[in-house]
Design a protein around this motif. Structure first.
Motif, mmCIF file in Angstrom:
data_model
loop_
_atom_site.group_PDB
_atom_site.id
_atom_site.type_symbol
_atom_site.label_atom_id
_atom_site.label_comp_id
_atom_site.label_asym_id
_atom_site.label_seq_id
_atom_site.Cartn_x
_atom_site.Cartn_y
_atom_site.Cartn_z
ATOM 1 N N GLU A 206 0.822 -1.204 0.000
ATOM 2 C CA GLU A 206 0.000 0.000 0.000
ATOM 3 C C GLU A 206 0.859 1.258 0.000
ATOM 4 N N THR A 207 1.953 1.229 0.717
ATOM 5 C CA THR A 207 2.858 2.381 0.737
ATOM 6 C C THR A 207 3.430 2.637 -0.646
ATOM 7 N N ASP A 208 3.855 1.563 -1.310
ATOM 8 C CA ASP A 208 4.390 1.709 -2.672
ATOM 9 C C ASP A 208 3.323 2.258 -3.614
ATOM 10 N N LEU A 209 2.095 1.780 -3.462
ATOM 11 C CA LEU A 209 1.006 2.240 -4.330
ATOM 12 C C LEU A 209 0.731 3.730 -4.124
ATOM 13 N N LEU A 210 0.657 4.165 -2.888
ATOM 14 C CA LEU A 210 0.397 5.574 -2.602
ATOM 15 C C LEU A 210 1.501 6.469 -3.154
ATOM 16 N N ARG A 211 2.738 6.018 -3.028
ATOM 17 C CA ARG A 211 3.859 6.802 -3.549
ATOM 18 C C ARG A 211 3.872 6.815 -5.078
ATOM 19 N N ALA A 212 3.651 5.662 -5.689
ATOM 20 C CA ALA A 212 3.713 5.569 -7.147
ATOM 21 C C ALA A 212 2.667 6.453 -7.811
ATOM 22 N N HIS A 213 1.502 6.571 -7.187
ATOM 23 C CA HIS A 213 0.423 7.382 -7.771
ATOM 24 C C HIS A 213 0.359 8.791 -7.190
ATOM 25 N N ARG A 214 1.341 9.117 -6.343
ATOM 26 C CA ARG A 214 1.443 10.455 -5.740
ATOM 27 C C ARG A 214 0.135 10.851 -5.058
ATOM 28 N N ILE A 215 -0.432 9.913 -4.321
ATOM 29 C CA ILE A 215 -1.697 10.138 -3.624
ATOM 30 C C ILE A 215 -1.476 11.095 -2.457
ATOM 31 N N ASP A 216 -2.405 12.031 -2.276
ATOM 32 C CA ASP A 216 -2.293 12.912 -1.121
ATOM 33 C C ASP A 216 -3.518 12.888 -0.217
ATOM 34 N N VAL A 217 -4.528 12.038 -0.522
ATOM 35 C CA VAL A 217 -5.649 11.841 0.395
ATOM 36 C C VAL A 217 -6.295 10.488 0.077
ATOM 37 N N LEU A 218 -6.677 9.778 1.125
ATOM 38 C CA LEU A 218 -7.317 8.470 1.014
ATOM 39 C C LEU A 218 -8.767 8.593 1.457
ATOM 40 N N VAL A 219 -9.667 7.897 0.746
ATOM 41 C CA VAL A 219 -11.072 7.817 1.144
ATOM 42 C C VAL A 219 -11.439 6.346 1.309
ATOM 43 N N THR A 220 -12.030 6.005 2.446
ATOM 44 C CA THR A 220 -12.409 4.623 2.710
ATOM 45 C C THR A 220 -13.685 4.574 3.526
ATOM 46 N N LYS A 221 -14.413 3.487 3.387
ATOM 47 C CA LYS A 221 -15.503 3.187 4.309
ATOM 48 C C LYS A 221 -14.928 2.499 5.540
ATOM 49 N N ASP A 222 -15.601 2.651 6.671
ATOM 50 C CA ASP A 222 -15.175 1.979 7.895
ATOM 51 C C ASP A 222 -15.628 0.527 7.856
ATOM 52 N N SER A 223 -14.967 -0.254 6.994
ATOM 53 C CA SER A 223 -15.339 -1.656 6.826
ATOM 54 C C SER A 223 -14.848 -2.521 7.977
ATOM 55 N N GLY A 224 -13.771 -2.102 8.635
ATOM 56 C CA GLY A 224 -13.195 -2.909 9.694
ATOM 57 C C GLY A 224 -12.447 -4.111 9.125
ATOM 58 N N GLY A 225 -11.851 -4.889 10.020
ATOM 59 C CA GLY A 225 -11.134 -6.078 9.594
ATOM 60 C C GLY A 225 -9.721 -5.790 9.165
#
Length: 260
Positions: free
Chosen positions: A182-201
């Motif tokens: 996940e860290t590599d993915l965020l860096r590769a796509h130059r992500i600066d904000v994440l959106v997620t549902k509180d799915s848990g697990g």
């Protein structure tokens, strides 16, 4: 006499519960899937696919198939199904249990922003970043379609349903995911904000750790409330305990459950 348990499934916990129940004497188990995933993971016991036709349709199915206990182990955001299950259980007298994995909780270093809905998450984004990693699933993306000035990386198991934001890349993938990945993915796509549902697990929690380590803000869409009078248990052992199954492997007298 064999007792029949219906699991409303689609989650890892539902699959674990089916495996636990299918091997027990005096029980037969059916797992119902909504049919939104084209290749669901293998399940123990019988499987049915498709909707019931609302609460009344589910109540009819419970009666017709002589269901003795109902377990709602659907996704935490499947609010309509959970409401229908509660109504059907009340109408038929079938004892029902809701299985919900615990939600995520922030830890020091997290930069979380709560949202009550996908629309609320979309409204928060322009002030948080311009390159968005959107991991809310393939449904409901219309809430973000008007955000033409933002770039979106959308990840889902199945191809997402339009409309989508105009500047969108789609990544088809199924968890579990690792923190390193996940860290590599965020860096590769130059992500600066994440959106997620509180799915848990644990299967999709690595993105939260990666965002925290990179100092990124996270918009967390909170779960819908359970229907009035309905409480949830957090895991498979708690379901077994609620149904009186315990660890003995013997089916309980489900007729007594109906009178609780």
């Amino acid at each position: 006499m064999t007792a029949h348990v219906l699991i409303l499934g689609g989650t890892t916990e539902a699959r674990r519960l089916a495996a636990e129940l299918a091997g027990r004497p005096g029980l037969r188990v059916t797992t119902s899937l909504a049919g939104r995933v084209t290749r669901p993971a293998a399940l123990d016991g019988a499987v049915r696919t498709g909707g019931f036709g609302g609460a009344d349709g589910l109540a009819d199915w419970l009666r017709a198939h002589h269901v003795d206990a109902l377990v709602d182990a659907t996704h935490p955001f499947a609010g309509t199904i959970t409401a229908n299950a509660a109504r059907a259980a009340a109408a038929t007298g079938v004892p029902a249990t809701v299985l919900r994995r615990p939600g995520w909780r922030p830890v020091p270093g997290d930069r979380w922003h709560d949202a009550g809905s996908l629309d609320g998450a979309a409204a928060a984004l322009p002030g948080l970043g311009r390159r968005v990693f959107l991991t809310t699933g393939r449904l409901g993306l219309a809430a973000f379609a008007h955000l033409a000035d933002l770039h979106f990386l959308v990840r889902s198991v199945e191809p997402p349903e339009p409309p989508l934001p105009p500047d969108t890349d789609v990544l088809l993938a199924r968890g579990p995911f690792t923190v390193a990945g996940e860290t590599d993915l965020l860096r590769a796509h130059r992500i600066d904000v994440l959106v997620t549902k509180d799915s848990g697990g644990a299967a999709t929690a690595a993105k939260l750790t990666a965002a925290r380590e990179l100092g990124l803000p996270v918009v967390v869409v909170r779960r819908p409330a359970l229907p009035d009078g309905v409480t949830a248990v957090p895991d498979v052992p708690a379901v077994l305990d609620r149904l009186g199954l315990g660890a003995s492997g013997q089916a309980p007298p489900f007729g007594s459950l109906r009178s609780r």
